[in-house]
Design a protein around this motif. Structure first.
Motif, short mmCIF file in Angstrom:
data_model
loop_
_atom_site.label_atom_id
_atom_site.label_comp_id
_atom_site.label_asym_id
_atom_site.label_seq_id
_atom_site.Cartn_x
_atom_site.Cartn_y
_atom_site.Cartn_z
N ARG A 68 -5.15 3.00 -5.13
CA ARG A 68 -5.53 1.60 -5.25
C ARG A 68 -4.35 0.73 -4.90
O ARG A 68 -3.23 1.21 -4.85
CB ARG A 68 -6.06 1.29 -6.65
N PRO A 69 -4.59 -0.56 -4.66
CA PRO A 69 -3.47 -1.46 -4.34
C PRO A 69 -2.43 -1.46 -5.46
O PRO A 69 -2.74 -1.20 -6.62
CB PRO A 69 -4.14 -2.82 -4.21
N MET A 70 -1.23 -1.77 -5.08
CA MET A 70 -0.10 -1.73 -6.00
C MET A 70 -0.29 -2.65 -7.21
O MET A 70 -0.80 -3.76 -7.07
CB MET A 70 1.17 -2.15 -5.25
N TYR A 71 0.14 -2.15 -8.37
CA TYR A 71 0.09 -2.94 -9.60
C TYR A 71 1.23 -2.49 -10.52
O TYR A 71 1.71 -1.36 -10.43
CB TYR A 71 -1.27 -2.78 -10.30
N ASN A 80 0.85 -1.18 0.00
CA ASN A 80 0.00 0.00 0.00
C ASN A 80 0.89 1.24 0.00
O ASN A 80 1.53 1.55 1.01
CB ASN A 80 -0.91 0.00 1.23
N PRO A 81 0.97 1.96 -1.12
CA PRO A 81 1.86 3.13 -1.20
C PRO A 81 1.62 4.16 -0.10
O PRO A 81 2.54 4.87 0.30
CB PRO A 81 1.55 3.72 -2.58
N LYS A 82 0.40 4.25 0.43
CA LYS A 82 0.11 5.22 1.48
C LYS A 82 0.90 4.94 2.75
O LYS A 82 1.14 5.84 3.55
CB LYS A 82 -1.39 5.23 1.78
N ASN A 83 1.32 3.69 2.96
CA ASN A 83 2.06 3.34 4.16
C ASN A 83 3.50 3.85 4.15
O ASN A 83 4.16 3.85 5.18
CB ASN A 83 2.04 1.83 4.38
N LEU A 84 3.99 4.27 2.99
CA LEU A 84 5.36 4.77 2.92
C LEU A 84 5.54 5.99 3.83
O LEU A 84 6.59 6.14 4.46
CB LEU A 84 5.73 5.10 1.47
N LYS A 85 4.53 6.82 3.92
CA LYS A 85 4.62 7.99 4.80
C LYS A 85 4.82 7.58 6.25
O LYS A 85 5.56 8.21 7.00
CB LYS A 85 3.38 8.86 4.65
N LEU A 86 4.17 6.50 6.64
CA LEU A 86 4.24 5.99 8.02
C LEU A 86 5.65 5.59 8.42
O LEU A 86 6.05 5.76 9.56
CB LEU A 86 3.29 4.79 8.15
N ILE A 87 6.42 5.08 7.47
CA ILE A 87 7.76 4.56 7.78
C ILE A 87 8.89 5.45 7.24
O ILE A 87 10.02 5.01 7.09
CB ILE A 87 7.91 3.10 7.29
N THR A 88 8.55 6.71 6.97
CA THR A 88 9.52 7.69 6.49
C THR A 88 9.65 8.81 7.52
O THR A 88 8.63 9.27 8.04
CB THR A 88 9.07 8.29 5.14
N PRO A 89 10.86 9.25 7.83
CA PRO A 89 11.02 10.32 8.83
C PRO A 89 10.18 11.55 8.47
O PRO A 89 10.10 11.93 7.29
CB PRO A 89 12.51 10.66 8.77
N GLU A 90 9.58 12.15 9.48
CA GLU A 90 8.70 13.29 9.26
C GLU A 90 9.42 14.46 8.57
O GLU A 90 8.85 15.15 7.73
CB GLU A 90 8.12 13.76 10.60
N TYR A 91 10.69 14.67 8.93
CA TYR A 91 11.42 15.81 8.35
C TYR A 91 11.63 15.69 6.84
O TYR A 91 11.97 16.66 6.17
CB TYR A 91 12.77 16.00 9.04
N ILE A 92 11.40 14.50 6.27
CA ILE A 92 11.52 14.32 4.82
C ILE A 92 10.35 15.01 4.10
O ILE A 92 10.42 15.27 2.92
CB ILE A 92 11.58 12.82 4.46
N GLY A 93 9.29 15.33 4.83
CA GLY A 93 8.16 16.03 4.24
C GLY A 93 7.47 15.23 3.16
O GLY A 93 7.00 15.78 2.17
N PHE A 94 7.39 13.92 3.36
CA PHE A 94 6.81 13.02 2.36
C PHE A 94 5.32 13.29 2.21
O PHE A 94 4.55 13.23 3.16
CB PHE A 94 7.03 11.57 2.82
N ASN A 95 4.89 13.59 0.98
CA ASN A 95 3.49 13.90 0.71
C ASN A 95 3.11 13.32 -0.66
O ASN A 95 3.64 13.75 -1.68
CB ASN A 95 3.27 15.41 0.75
#
Length: 155
Positions: free
Chosen positions: A47-50, A25-40
Protein backbone atom coordinates in the motif's frame (compact mmCIF):
# COMPACT_ATOMS: atom_id res chain seq x y z
CA UNK A 1 30.44 5.71 18.60
CA UNK A 2 31.06 7.32 15.21
CA UNK A 3 27.97 8.39 13.24
CA UNK A 4 28.51 9.09 9.55
CA UNK A 5 26.38 11.27 7.30
CA UNK A 6 25.79 11.03 3.57
CA UNK A 7 24.10 13.99 1.89
CA UNK A 8 22.99 14.09 -1.74
CA UNK A 9 20.85 16.40 -3.85
CA UNK A 10 19.48 15.90 -7.33
CA UNK A 11 17.31 18.08 -9.53
CA UNK A 12 14.93 16.45 -12.00
CA UNK A 13 12.68 17.92 -14.71
CA UNK A 14 9.48 16.39 -13.30
CA UNK A 15 6.53 17.62 -11.28
CA UNK A 16 6.21 17.35 -7.53
CA UNK A 17 3.39 14.84 -8.05
CA UNK A 18 5.58 12.65 -10.28
CA UNK A 19 8.45 12.76 -7.78
CA UNK A 20 6.18 11.88 -4.89
CA UNK A 21 4.61 8.98 -6.80
CA UNK A 22 8.07 7.61 -7.48
CA UNK A 23 9.45 8.05 -3.96
CA UNK A 24 6.40 7.18 -1.89
CA UNK A 25 5.90 3.75 -3.45
CA UNK A 26 8.29 1.29 -1.75
CA UNK A 27 8.13 -1.00 -4.81
CA UNK A 28 10.01 1.64 -6.82
CA UNK A 29 13.11 1.23 -4.67
CA UNK A 30 14.04 -1.87 -6.66
CA UNK A 31 13.91 0.18 -9.87
CA UNK A 32 16.55 2.64 -8.64
CA UNK A 33 18.82 0.14 -6.88
CA UNK A 34 21.69 -1.65 -8.67
CA UNK A 35 20.70 -5.16 -9.73
CA UNK A 36 23.74 -6.74 -8.06
CA UNK A 37 22.38 -5.63 -4.67
CA UNK A 38 19.75 -8.37 -5.07
CA UNK A 39 17.02 -6.13 -3.68
CA UNK A 40 13.86 -8.17 -3.04
CA UNK A 41 10.85 -6.95 -1.05
CA UNK A 42 9.43 -9.64 1.24
CA UNK A 43 6.52 -7.73 2.78
CA UNK A 44 5.08 -4.36 3.68
CA UNK A 45 4.99 -2.69 0.25
CA UNK A 46 1.37 -3.53 -0.54
CA UNK A 47 0.00 0.00 0.00
CA UNK A 48 1.10 3.62 -0.30
CA UNK A 49 3.59 4.82 2.26
CA UNK A 50 2.38 5.69 5.76
CA UNK A 51 3.95 6.38 9.14
CA UNK A 52 4.43 3.11 11.00
CA UNK A 53 4.80 1.02 7.85
CA UNK A 54 7.32 -1.81 8.17
CA UNK A 55 9.00 -3.00 4.99
CA UNK A 56 11.03 -6.21 4.96
CA UNK A 57 13.46 -7.04 2.20
CA UNK A 58 16.56 -9.00 1.33
CA UNK A 59 19.68 -7.26 0.05
CA UNK A 60 23.08 -8.57 -0.96
CA UNK A 61 25.26 -5.49 -0.39
CA UNK A 62 28.73 -6.97 0.03
CA UNK A 63 30.50 -10.20 -0.92
CA UNK A 64 27.28 -11.92 -2.05
CA UNK A 65 26.05 -12.20 1.54
CA UNK A 66 22.24 -12.08 1.68
CA UNK A 67 20.99 -9.87 4.48
CA UNK A 68 17.48 -9.28 5.78
CA UNK A 69 16.67 -5.60 6.26
CA UNK A 70 13.59 -4.22 8.01
CA UNK A 71 12.84 -0.51 7.82
CA UNK A 72 10.07 1.51 9.37
CA UNK A 73 8.63 4.60 7.75
CA UNK A 74 8.55 6.84 10.82
CA UNK A 75 7.45 10.19 9.35
CA UNK A 76 5.54 11.15 6.22
CA UNK A 77 4.46 14.59 5.06
CA UNK A 78 2.70 14.28 1.71
CA UNK A 79 4.72 15.65 -1.20
CA UNK A 80 7.38 17.02 1.15
CA UNK A 81 9.40 14.39 3.00
CA UNK A 82 9.53 11.01 4.67
CA UNK A 83 11.93 9.22 6.98
CA UNK A 84 12.87 5.56 7.02
CA UNK A 85 14.76 3.96 9.90
CA UNK A 86 16.32 0.52 10.02
CA UNK A 87 14.78 -1.72 12.65
CA UNK A 88 16.85 -4.76 11.71
CA UNK A 89 19.70 -5.08 9.26
CA UNK A 90 23.35 -4.50 8.43
CA UNK A 91 23.83 -1.14 10.16
CA UNK A 92 24.06 -0.32 13.84
CA UNK A 93 22.03 2.81 12.96
CA UNK A 94 20.29 3.87 9.73
CA UNK A 95 18.18 7.04 9.63
CA UNK A 96 17.33 8.20 6.09
CA UNK A 97 15.51 11.47 5.42
CA UNK A 98 14.06 12.01 1.92
CA UNK A 99 13.04 15.58 1.04
CA UNK A 100 11.47 16.84 -2.18
CA UNK A 101 10.57 20.38 -3.12
CA UNK A 102 9.32 22.12 -6.18
CA UNK A 103 11.81 24.38 -7.94
CA UNK A 104 11.56 26.28 -11.23
CA UNK A 105 11.66 23.65 -13.98
CA UNK A 106 11.19 20.62 -11.76
CA UNK A 107 11.97 19.27 -8.33
CA UNK A 108 14.94 18.98 -6.04
CA UNK A 109 15.32 15.71 -4.20
CA UNK A 110 17.55 15.61 -1.14
CA UNK A 111 18.69 12.60 0.84
CA UNK A 112 20.35 12.79 4.24
CA UNK A 113 21.45 9.48 5.70
CA UNK A 114 22.88 9.23 9.20
CA UNK A 115 24.33 5.81 9.86
CA UNK A 116 26.62 3.86 12.14
CA UNK A 117 28.52 0.78 11.08
CA UNK A 118 28.49 -2.33 13.28
CA UNK A 119 31.48 -4.02 14.94
CA UNK A 120 32.88 -0.98 16.76
CA UNK A 121 36.42 0.00 15.85
CA UNK A 122 36.67 -2.78 13.23
CA UNK A 123 33.62 -1.36 11.46
CA UNK A 124 35.14 2.12 11.60
CA UNK A 125 38.36 0.78 10.08
CA UNK A 126 36.59 -0.79 7.07
CA UNK A 127 34.17 2.11 6.60
CA UNK A 128 36.44 4.27 4.36
CA UNK A 129 37.25 1.53 1.85
CA UNK A 130 34.24 -0.79 2.03
CA UNK A 131 31.04 0.79 3.40
CA UNK A 132 31.36 4.42 2.27
CA UNK A 133 32.38 3.59 -1.33
CA UNK A 134 29.51 1.09 -1.61
CA UNK A 135 26.97 3.67 -0.42
CA UNK A 136 28.42 6.26 -2.81
CA UNK A 137 28.15 3.73 -5.64
CA UNK A 138 24.50 2.95 -4.83
CA UNK A 139 23.52 6.63 -4.68
CA UNK A 140 25.43 7.38 -7.88
CA UNK A 141 23.58 4.54 -9.61
CA UNK A 142 20.31 6.03 -8.36
CA UNK A 143 21.27 9.48 -9.70
CA UNK A 144 22.09 8.09 -13.16
CA UNK A 145 18.97 5.87 -13.24
CA UNK A 146 16.72 8.84 -12.42
CA UNK A 147 18.32 10.84 -15.26
CA UNK A 148 17.79 7.86 -17.57
CA UNK A 149 14.12 7.66 -16.56
CA UNK A 150 13.25 11.37 -16.43
CA UNK A 151 15.95 13.25 -18.30
CA UNK A 152 18.62 15.77 -17.35
CA UNK A 153 17.58 18.87 -15.41
CA UNK A 154 18.25 21.93 -17.56
CA UNK A 155 16.99 24.68 -15.20
Amino acid sequence: MKIYTMHTKQKLPITLDQAWLLLSNPKNLKLITPEYIGFNILSGADRPMYAGQLIQYIVTPILGIKTKWVTEITHVVDKSYFVDEQRYGPYALWHHKHFIKEIPGGVEMEDIVDYKVPMGILGQLVHPFLVKPKLNEIFEYRRKKLIELYGEFKG
